[in-house]
Design a protein around this motif. Structure first.
Motif, mmCIF file in Angstrom:
data_model
loop_
_atom_site.group_PDB
_atom_site.id
_atom_site.type_symbol
_atom_site.label_atom_id
_atom_site.label_comp_id
_atom_site.label_asym_id
_atom_site.label_seq_id
_atom_site.Cartn_x
_atom_site.Cartn_y
_atom_site.Cartn_z
ATOM 1 N N LEU A 1 14.280 32.875 1.222
ATOM 2 C CA LEU A 1 14.870 33.392 -0.022
ATOM 3 C C LEU A 1 14.675 32.407 -1.177
ATOM 4 O O LEU A 1 14.664 31.196 -0.962
ATOM 5 C CB LEU A 1 16.358 33.683 0.201
ATOM 6 C CG LEU A 1 16.557 34.977 1.003
ATOM 7 C CD1 LEU A 1 17.876 34.991 1.716
ATOM 8 C CD2 LEU A 1 16.406 36.194 0.093
ATOM 9 N N PRO A 2 14.539 32.961 -2.400
ATOM 10 C CA PRO A 2 14.147 32.105 -3.536
ATOM 11 C C PRO A 2 15.122 30.965 -3.831
ATOM 12 O O PRO A 2 14.711 29.925 -4.315
ATOM 13 C CB PRO A 2 14.069 33.077 -4.713
ATOM 14 C CG PRO A 2 14.675 34.349 -4.254
ATOM 15 C CD PRO A 2 14.575 34.373 -2.779
ATOM 16 N N LYS A 3 16.429 31.141 -3.509
ATOM 17 C CA LYS A 3 17.367 30.071 -3.862
ATOM 18 C C LYS A 3 17.520 29.003 -2.774
ATOM 19 O O LYS A 3 18.364 28.122 -2.898
ATOM 20 C CB LYS A 3 18.734 30.673 -4.216
ATOM 21 C CG LYS A 3 18.758 31.350 -5.585
ATOM 22 C CD LYS A 3 20.164 31.618 -6.064
ATOM 23 C CE LYS A 3 20.144 32.310 -7.419
ATOM 24 N NZ LYS A 3 21.499 32.574 -7.916
ATOM 25 N N GLY A 4 16.748 29.101 -1.706
ATOM 26 C CA GLY A 4 16.775 28.014 -0.724
ATOM 27 C C GLY A 4 17.719 28.266 0.448
ATOM 28 O O GLY A 4 17.929 29.407 0.834
ATOM 29 N N ASP A 5 18.271 27.197 0.964
ATOM 30 C CA ASP A 5 19.059 27.290 2.199
ATOM 31 C C ASP A 5 20.382 28.023 1.951
ATOM 32 O O ASP A 5 21.376 27.457 1.519
ATOM 33 C CB ASP A 5 19.324 25.890 2.764
ATOM 34 C CG ASP A 5 19.920 25.965 4.171
ATOM 35 O OD1 ASP A 5 20.445 27.043 4.537
ATOM 36 O OD2 ASP A 5 19.862 24.962 4.889
ATOM 37 N N VAL A 6 20.356 29.311 2.251
ATOM 38 C CA VAL A 6 21.456 30.203 1.915
ATOM 39 C C VAL A 6 22.729 29.847 2.681
ATOM 40 O O VAL A 6 23.804 29.723 2.103
ATOM 41 C CB VAL A 6 21.039 31.657 2.210
ATOM 42 C CG1 VAL A 6 22.213 32.593 2.021
ATOM 43 C CG2 VAL A 6 19.882 32.050 1.308
ATOM 44 N N LEU A 7 22.598 29.680 3.994
ATOM 45 C CA LEU A 7 23.804 29.490 4.809
ATOM 46 C C LEU A 7 24.493 28.164 4.504
ATOM 47 O O LEU A 7 25.715 28.106 4.414
ATOM 48 C CB LEU A 7 23.472 29.584 6.294
ATOM 49 C CG LEU A 7 22.971 30.952 6.756
ATOM 50 C CD1 LEU A 7 22.751 30.951 8.256
ATOM 51 C CD2 LEU A 7 23.938 32.059 6.363
ATOM 52 N N ALA A 8 23.696 27.106 4.334
ATOM 53 C CA ALA A 8 24.298 25.801 4.040
ATOM 54 C C ALA A 8 25.067 25.872 2.732
ATOM 55 O O ALA A 8 26.182 25.354 2.611
ATOM 56 C CB ALA A 8 23.220 24.727 3.971
ATOM 57 N N THR A 9 24.483 26.559 1.754
ATOM 58 C CA THR A 9 25.144 26.673 0.446
ATOM 59 C C THR A 9 26.432 27.481 0.572
ATOM 60 O O THR A 9 27.481 27.109 0.047
ATOM 61 C CB THR A 9 24.196 27.346 -0.560
ATOM 62 O OG1 THR A 9 22.938 26.680 -0.482
ATOM 63 C CG2 THR A 9 24.736 27.253 -1.962
ATOM 64 N N ALA A 10 26.362 28.594 1.307
ATOM 65 C CA ALA A 10 27.545 29.445 1.450
ATOM 66 C C ALA A 10 28.646 28.711 2.218
ATOM 67 O O ALA A 10 29.830 28.880 1.936
ATOM 68 C CB ALA A 10 27.165 30.739 2.160
ATOM 69 N N ARG A 11 28.244 27.879 3.172
ATOM 70 C CA ARG A 11 29.246 27.132 3.942
ATOM 71 C C ARG A 11 29.990 26.151 3.025
ATOM 72 O O ARG A 11 31.217 26.098 3.016
ATOM 73 C CB ARG A 11 28.580 26.382 5.098
ATOM 74 C CG ARG A 11 29.562 25.474 5.866
ATOM 75 C CD ARG A 11 28.936 24.784 7.059
ATOM 76 N NE ARG A 11 28.657 25.726 8.121
ATOM 77 C CZ ARG A 11 27.462 26.015 8.588
ATOM 78 N NH1 ARG A 11 26.398 25.423 8.082
ATOM 79 N NH2 ARG A 11 27.308 26.879 9.564
#
Lengths: 152, 272
Positions: B48-58
């Motif tokens: 995905l264009p914004k990068g590491d989605v799960l780490a950011t959401a965590r």
């Protein structure tokens, strides 16, 4: 944190269970597994088969509580407990506990803990069938002592 | 039951917790974000264009838990001792399950923190994925369980079962009401007793009901005594080591029992 509890008659495949636990993850550094098997000797020397009874509803809840207790005591990424019920023969696998953590020590200790608590707190009962008759298996003091190690 | 955030005049106020005793509080909440299978696949691949989605959401979820008091007007600021946010990818339902757990030793509960963590983690997942999928839906944000504090422990699974049981009872009562008024009164004041494994075989009985007015004390020991008074074969309950469960949770002799409880007696367990 994944907690997976299953009580089933069917056999389980430890490889498949482990793959399921680690699917699409690379943060797990260690998995410790325990598999319990049916022995052909126990209170009598000629066990031909055994029947595992449980208390549906309470069993799943008790296993989940044990897994969650392990998660609160150690830094773990997953705990999976699969326990079979019904008629089993010597050599059959009965129980599988998988514990995943970043580092091995937590997984080793937590797996030991889960089995000790399972042996003394989860509502399963074994009835052994032998050539000389059937009987319900008695509890072992050593299992209670083992579980007591975690109470301090 | 009263709404603690309303005062006697019905106005919103913050509850004074200074005199409440500190206890260990824990809460677990879950929620879910549904998306297109292709979006979930991208999320899994990290494409995905914004990068590491799960780490950011965590991180977003953890930060949100810490700042809950800034968002929810009457919430206290809490020194959380632990916040965790976890994700489970569910390809079958094409969604991501989000689970948050908050813990502290304190005077007020952490349910709002856990729910806020889940909500903001879901919103962050939406933000990180919206470039490819604007139709995602966030749903089923709910408390799963909480422990500690004056209101005690609560879990969704137990509470739902109890609601089901009540509904079921209500149905029974309604039917019996027309036929036999007395039976209704008795049904409300009874316990369901179950015997399992060797105990069931020894007693030749798996289930019975026991009127609460037979209890000399309203605890598990009282249930045993009442059964023995009813029939001497139940003396096995006191002769050997017998375990008990109240509504499917292991208890001991001093545990209180209530009308309509299910009390199960069984021999020491031998699984594993």
């Amino acid at each position: 944190m994944t907690v997976d509890i299953r009580v089933q008659e069917a056999a389980f495949d430890i490889g498949a269970e482990q793959q399921w636990l680690t699917r699409r993850r690379s943060d797990i550094g260690a998995i410790v597994s325990f598999t319990g098997l049916v022995r052909d000797f126990n209170e009598r020397p000629d066990v031909q088969s055994l029947t595992l009874e449980h208390f549906p509803g309470m069993t799943e809840r008790a296993l989940e509580a044990i897994a969650r207790e392990a998660l609160s005591r150690w830094d773990l990424q997953a705990v999976s407990v699969t326990h079979r019920v019904g008629r089993l023969r010597p050599g059959d696998p009965i129980v599988l506990v998988l514990v995943a953590s970043a580092h091995r020590r937590a997984a080793f200790e937590a797996c030991d803990f889960v089995m000790d608590y399972l042996k003394t707190r989860a509502p399963f009962w074994k009835k052994e069938h032998t050539a000389s008759g059937d009987y319900w298996v008695s509890e072992r003091q050593s299992d209670r002592d083992d579980a007591g190690r975690w109470e301090q | 039951m009263t709404l603690t955030h309303l005062n006697a005049r019905g106005e919103a106020h913050m509850v004074d917790v200074a005199d409440k005793r500190e206890s260990r509080r824990e809460a677990r909440a879950r929620g879910c974000i549904h998306m297109q299978p292709a979006t979930l696949a991208l999320l899994l691949e990290g494409g995905l264009p914004k990068g590491d989605v799960l780490a950011t959401a965590r991180i977003a979820g953890i930060l949100a838990a810490k700042r809950t008091h800034e968002l929810i007007p009457l919430c206290h600021a809490l020194p959380l001792s632990k916040v965790s946010v976890d994700f489970e990818m569910d390809e079958a339902q094409s969604c991501v399950h989000v689970e948050a757990m908050c813990r502290l030793n304190g005077r007020t509960g952490v349910e709002m923190e856990a729910l806020t963590a889940v909500s903001v983690a879901c919103l962050t997942l939406y933000d990180m994925c919206k470039a490819v999928d604007k139709g995602m839906t966030i749903d089923a944000i709910r408390l799963e369980e909480k422990s500690g504090g004056r209101s005690g422990d609560w879990s969704r699974s137990t509470s739902l079962e109890e609601t089901d049981a009540k509904r079921h009872d209500g149905f029974d009562v309604a039917i019996e009401d027309g036929e036999d008024g007395e039976k209704v009164a008795r049904d409300n004041g009874t316990l369901t007793i179950r015997f399992l494994a060797e105990l069931r075989e020894r007693l030749g009985q798996s289930e019975m009901s026991l009127a609460c007015d037979r209890l000399t004390s309203r605890d598990v020991a009282g249930v045993k005594r009442a059964l023995i008074a009813l029939d001497s074969r139940f003396s096995v309950l006191e002769e050997r080591r017998v375990l008990a469960a109240r509504n499917q949770v292991m208890v001991n002799d001093t545990t209180a029992v209530d009308e309509r409880d299910e009390i199960a007696f069984f021999p020491p367990v031998t699984g594993g």
